[in-house]
Design a protein around this motif. Structure first.
Motif, short mmCIF file in Angstrom:
data_model
loop_
_atom_site.label_atom_id
_atom_site.label_comp_id
_atom_site.label_asym_id
_atom_site.label_seq_id
_atom_site.Cartn_x
_atom_site.Cartn_y
_atom_site.Cartn_z
N LEU A 92 0.88 -1.17 0.00
CA LEU A 92 0.00 0.00 0.00
C LEU A 92 0.92 1.22 0.00
O LEU A 92 2.12 1.10 -0.19
CB LEU A 92 -0.94 -0.01 1.21
CG LEU A 92 -1.96 -1.17 1.23
CD1 LEU A 92 -2.75 -1.19 2.53
CD2 LEU A 92 -2.93 -1.05 0.04
N TRP A 93 0.34 2.38 0.21
CA TRP A 93 1.19 3.58 0.28
C TRP A 93 0.49 4.63 1.11
O TRP A 93 -0.68 4.47 1.49
CB TRP A 93 1.56 4.07 -1.11
CG TRP A 93 0.42 4.55 -1.98
CD1 TRP A 93 -0.65 3.84 -2.40
CD2 TRP A 93 0.29 5.86 -2.58
NE1 TRP A 93 -1.45 4.60 -3.22
CE2 TRP A 93 -0.89 5.83 -3.34
CE3 TRP A 93 1.05 7.02 -2.55
CZ2 TRP A 93 -1.33 6.95 -4.07
CZ3 TRP A 93 0.62 8.13 -3.27
CH2 TRP A 93 -0.55 8.09 -4.02
N TRP A 94 1.21 5.67 1.47
CA TRP A 94 0.63 6.77 2.23
C TRP A 94 0.91 8.06 1.47
O TRP A 94 1.88 8.16 0.72
CB TRP A 94 1.21 6.83 3.66
CG TRP A 94 2.70 6.96 3.71
CD1 TRP A 94 3.61 5.95 3.78
CD2 TRP A 94 3.46 8.18 3.65
NE1 TRP A 94 4.89 6.45 3.78
CE2 TRP A 94 4.82 7.82 3.70
CE3 TRP A 94 3.12 9.53 3.57
CZ2 TRP A 94 5.85 8.77 3.67
CZ3 TRP A 94 4.14 10.48 3.54
CH2 TRP A 94 5.48 10.09 3.59
N HIS A 95 0.03 9.02 1.65
CA HIS A 95 0.25 10.31 0.98
C HIS A 95 -0.55 11.40 1.66
O HIS A 95 -1.51 11.12 2.38
CB HIS A 95 -0.12 10.22 -0.51
CG HIS A 95 -1.54 9.82 -0.79
ND1 HIS A 95 -2.59 10.70 -0.78
CD2 HIS A 95 -2.08 8.61 -1.10
CE1 HIS A 95 -3.72 10.06 -1.08
NE2 HIS A 95 -3.44 8.79 -1.27
N ALA A 96 -0.13 12.64 1.43
CA ALA A 96 -0.91 13.77 1.92
C ALA A 96 -2.28 13.73 1.24
O ALA A 96 -2.42 13.27 0.11
CB ALA A 96 -0.21 15.08 1.59
N HIS A 97 -3.32 14.20 1.98
CA HIS A 97 -4.66 14.22 1.38
C HIS A 97 -5.25 15.60 1.54
O HIS A 97 -6.37 15.78 2.00
CB HIS A 97 -5.56 13.16 2.01
CG HIS A 97 -6.60 12.64 1.07
ND1 HIS A 97 -7.55 13.45 0.48
CD2 HIS A 97 -6.83 11.40 0.58
CE1 HIS A 97 -8.32 12.73 -0.30
NE2 HIS A 97 -7.91 11.47 -0.27
N SER A 98 -4.43 16.59 1.16
CA SER A 98 -4.83 17.97 1.29
C SER A 98 -4.37 18.69 0.02
O SER A 98 -3.17 18.77 -0.25
CB SER A 98 -4.13 18.56 2.52
OG SER A 98 -4.53 19.87 2.75
N ARG A 99 -5.32 19.12 -0.77
CA ARG A 99 -5.01 19.77 -2.06
C ARG A 99 -3.99 18.94 -2.84
O ARG A 99 -4.13 17.74 -2.96
CB ARG A 99 -4.52 21.21 -1.84
CG ARG A 99 -5.39 22.04 -0.93
CD ARG A 99 -6.81 22.19 -1.45
NE ARG A 99 -6.93 23.22 -2.44
CZ ARG A 99 -7.56 24.37 -2.27
NH1 ARG A 99 -8.15 24.62 -1.11
NH2 ARG A 99 -7.64 25.25 -3.24
N TRP A 100 -2.92 19.60 -3.36
CA TRP A 100 -1.94 18.87 -4.18
C TRP A 100 -0.64 18.60 -3.43
O TRP A 100 0.39 18.36 -4.05
CB TRP A 100 -1.65 19.64 -5.47
CG TRP A 100 -2.58 19.27 -6.58
CD1 TRP A 100 -3.80 18.69 -6.48
CD2 TRP A 100 -2.34 19.47 -7.99
NE1 TRP A 100 -4.34 18.51 -7.72
CE2 TRP A 100 -3.48 18.98 -8.67
CE3 TRP A 100 -1.29 20.01 -8.73
CZ2 TRP A 100 -3.59 19.01 -10.06
CZ3 TRP A 100 -1.39 20.05 -10.10
CH2 TRP A 100 -2.54 19.55 -10.77
N LEU A 101 -0.68 18.63 -2.09
CA LEU A 101 0.53 18.31 -1.33
C LEU A 101 1.06 16.93 -1.69
O LEU A 101 2.26 16.67 -1.62
CB LEU A 101 0.25 18.33 0.18
CG LEU A 101 0.36 19.65 0.93
CD1 LEU A 101 0.35 19.37 2.42
CD2 LEU A 101 1.62 20.41 0.54
N ARG A 102 0.16 16.02 -2.09
CA ARG A 102 0.62 14.66 -2.32
C ARG A 102 1.49 14.53 -3.58
O ARG A 102 2.04 13.46 -3.83
CB ARG A 102 -0.54 13.68 -2.36
CG ARG A 102 -1.38 13.64 -3.61
CD ARG A 102 -2.37 12.48 -3.50
NE ARG A 102 -3.27 12.38 -4.63
CZ ARG A 102 -2.99 11.74 -5.77
NH1 ARG A 102 -1.82 11.17 -5.94
NH2 ARG A 102 -3.89 11.68 -6.74
N ALA A 103 1.64 15.62 -4.33
CA ALA A 103 2.60 15.59 -5.45
C ALA A 103 3.99 15.22 -4.93
O ALA A 103 4.77 14.58 -5.64
CB ALA A 103 2.63 16.93 -6.16
N THR A 104 4.33 15.64 -3.71
CA THR A 104 5.66 15.33 -3.16
C THR A 104 5.60 14.63 -1.81
O THR A 104 6.60 14.07 -1.37
CB THR A 104 6.50 16.62 -3.00
OG1 THR A 104 5.82 17.53 -2.13
CG2 THR A 104 6.74 17.30 -4.34
#
Length: 527
Positions: A92-104
């Motif tokens: 699986l993976w984790w990422h930011a979930h706020s606007r486009w923060l998850r680009a990085t």
């Protein structure tokens, strides 16, 4: 979560990272582990973290989508995510979930089986996480801000990346290209994650067969392929055996783009390097790595053939008696402007782009998150009248009359009873253009029981459903100009994005403590 200088494509950007790393740290855990992760926001933006694909049973407070299950963590604040992995193993993976923060802001979340439980396939000699990403040569939050201001489509990315590096085909990049050394003859497990923001990707390794063994942390019937297609948010585990002439081989990824729209047509590479490769093949010498053959950018036939091969390894527990049968049209829309020449109306013919499901373009609340409003009984944040079928029936993938192009903006939820058995058919539309829309269901895994091109036909298509061994996933792409059908059981009491391509289910509590949402943690952020 903090800004750090990151140099790519000859330019240094102040990039939002986690613990100074881009991509962020890999989390390696076991099935049954409890995770306690304190997120300290030192960035200048609101932030949340989402553990993509974790079931989060009875615990929506740890899921992470901003304004849905929590208010964002404001700059200078922190929040501790606490959750337990229950009967899940794989990538699986984790990422930011706020606007486009998850680009990085993203990283791998690898769940090993419980101690003493083997993989259901040959034990690999080593495992390599492969994070496919998307890089903008400017601040991704500004790319989003500009698009939301102008109403036009967002600028496409400038590069794709493998483990944060664009690779040999981009300016100022080849010194940092990811290199994976392997011994001749050994079998390696590649845990491939599409952490790109918007783009489906084709991926392959030169001269090597990939054996797919899992997707989205669910095992599959193994099958061999030269190339995989992977949508944003999806993961694919493949075995690869170093059985070729010792040399250097490129692995590469480029866009699968089904829409009639601009896209990033660059190719990211990394190198699979046999340790026994002749010396001239090592760095600094001219032995160029061998390049894989990837499908053309718009090769829908290859993409469809790949996904059609995915099967559960055993008879699947597909819900048979359906309580809620839903038809969701998903696609783009255009919102008309009173002043089409306005700088805020730079979409096609002086409009603003939107996206919608069943003609509702989802509006995120700002005063509270949906889950907190529901739990606290706060009125006025959402309504529960999300339409189960399109409000107007039309030829979804044909020539759609312009009167049907404008969606309604609203915060509507659809109520599901605890343990109800749900079927959703996601129907793509040809409004603006046909496109592959990735859909991710938070807090659930579902069975993908069928798909096809054109309009879903409730009279004839269900006869072709695979109710025996369909693959289990958490993220699915609707075929361009087509439909995909999924089934799941609403066994998780709980409730996606800036353009409104989202909706939320409100799954009611069942009976007793084990069927009821647990109370929110004391440090849950306030809006």
């Amino acid at each position: 979560i903090e800004a750090k200088p990151v140099k790519r494509l000859c330019r240094t950007h102040s990039t939002i990272t986690v613990n100074g790393q881009f991509p962020g740290p890999t989390l390696e855990v076991r099935d049954g582990d409890t995770l306690v992760i304190t997120a300290i926001n030192r960035a200048r933006y609101n932030a949340t973290l989402h553990w993509h694909g974790v079931r989060q049973l009875r615990n929506p407070w740890a899921d992470g989508p901003e304004y849905v299950t929590q208010c964002p963590i404001q700059p200078g604040r922190s929040y501790t995510y606490r959750f337990t992995i229950q009967d899940q193993e794989g990538t699986l993976w984790w990422h930011a979930h706020s606007r486009w923060l998850r680009a990085t802001v993203y990283g791998a979340l690898i769940i090993y089986p419980k101690m003493g439980r083997p993989y259901p396939f040959i034990m690999p000699k080593k495992e390599i996480p492969i994070l496919l990403g998307e890089w903008w040569d400017r601040n991704p939050m500004d790319v989003l801000r500009q698009a939301l201001f102008t109403g036009a489509a967002p600028n496409v990315s400038d590069a794709f990346t493998i483990n944060g590096q664009p690779g040999d085909l981009y300016r100022c990049s080849s010194k940092e290209t990811a290199v994976f050394p392997v011994e001749a003859g050994e079998t390696i497990l590649l845990r491939i994650i599409n952490s790109a923001l918007n783009q489906e990707l084709f991926y392959g390794v030169a001269n090597h067969k990939l054996t797919v063994v899992a997707v989205d942390a669910s095992y599959t019937k193994p099958f061999a392929t030269n190339v995989i297609m992977i949508a944003p948010g999806q993961t694919t585990d493949v075995l690869i055996t170093a059985d070729q002439q010792p040399a250097r081989y490129y692995m590469a990824a480029h866009a699968y783009n089904s829409a009639n729209a601009p896209f990033d047509n660059t190719t990211t590479t990394a190198i699979l390097e046999y340790k026994s490769a002749p010396c001239s093949a090592k760095k600094g010498q001219s032995m160029k790595p061998i390049f894989p053959q990837l499908p053309g950018f718009n090769d829908t036939a290859t993409a469809t053939a790949f996904t059609a091969q995915l099967r559960s390894p055993y008879k699947a527990e597909v819900p048979m008696k359906i309580d809620e049968s839903l038809l969701f049209t998903v696609g783009l829309g255009l919102i008309n402007c009173t002043n089409p020449n306005s700088p805020r109306c730079q979409g096609p013919n002086g409009t603003r782009f939107a996206a919608s499901i069943n003609n509702v373009s989802f509006v995120f609340p700002r005063r509270n998150s949906l889950m907190q409003a529901y739990y606290q009984g706060q009125p006025g944040i959402f309504t529960t009248d999300f339409p189960p079928v399109p409000p107007i029936q039309f030829d979804y993938t044909g020539n759609v009359s312009r009167g049907l192009w404008q969606p309604v903006k609203a915060t509507k939820l659809f109520k599901l009873r605890y343990r109800s058995k749900v079927q959703i058919v996601f129907q793509g539309t040809s409004i603006v253009t046909v496109e592959n829309h990735p859909m991710h269901l938070h807090g659930y895994e579902f069975y993908v029981i069928g798909s096809g091109f054109g309009n879903f036909n409730p009279g004839t298509d269900p006869a072709k459903f695979n109710l025996i061994d369909p693959p289990r996933r958490n993220t699915i792409g609707t075929p361009p100009g087509g439909w995909v059908a999924i089934r799941f059981e609403a066994d998780n009491p709980d409730t996606h994005l800036p353009w409104g391509l989202a909706m939320a289910f409100l799954v009611e509590n069942g009976v007793g403590e084990l069927q009821t949402v647990q109370p929110p943690p004391l440090d849950l952020p306030r809006c």
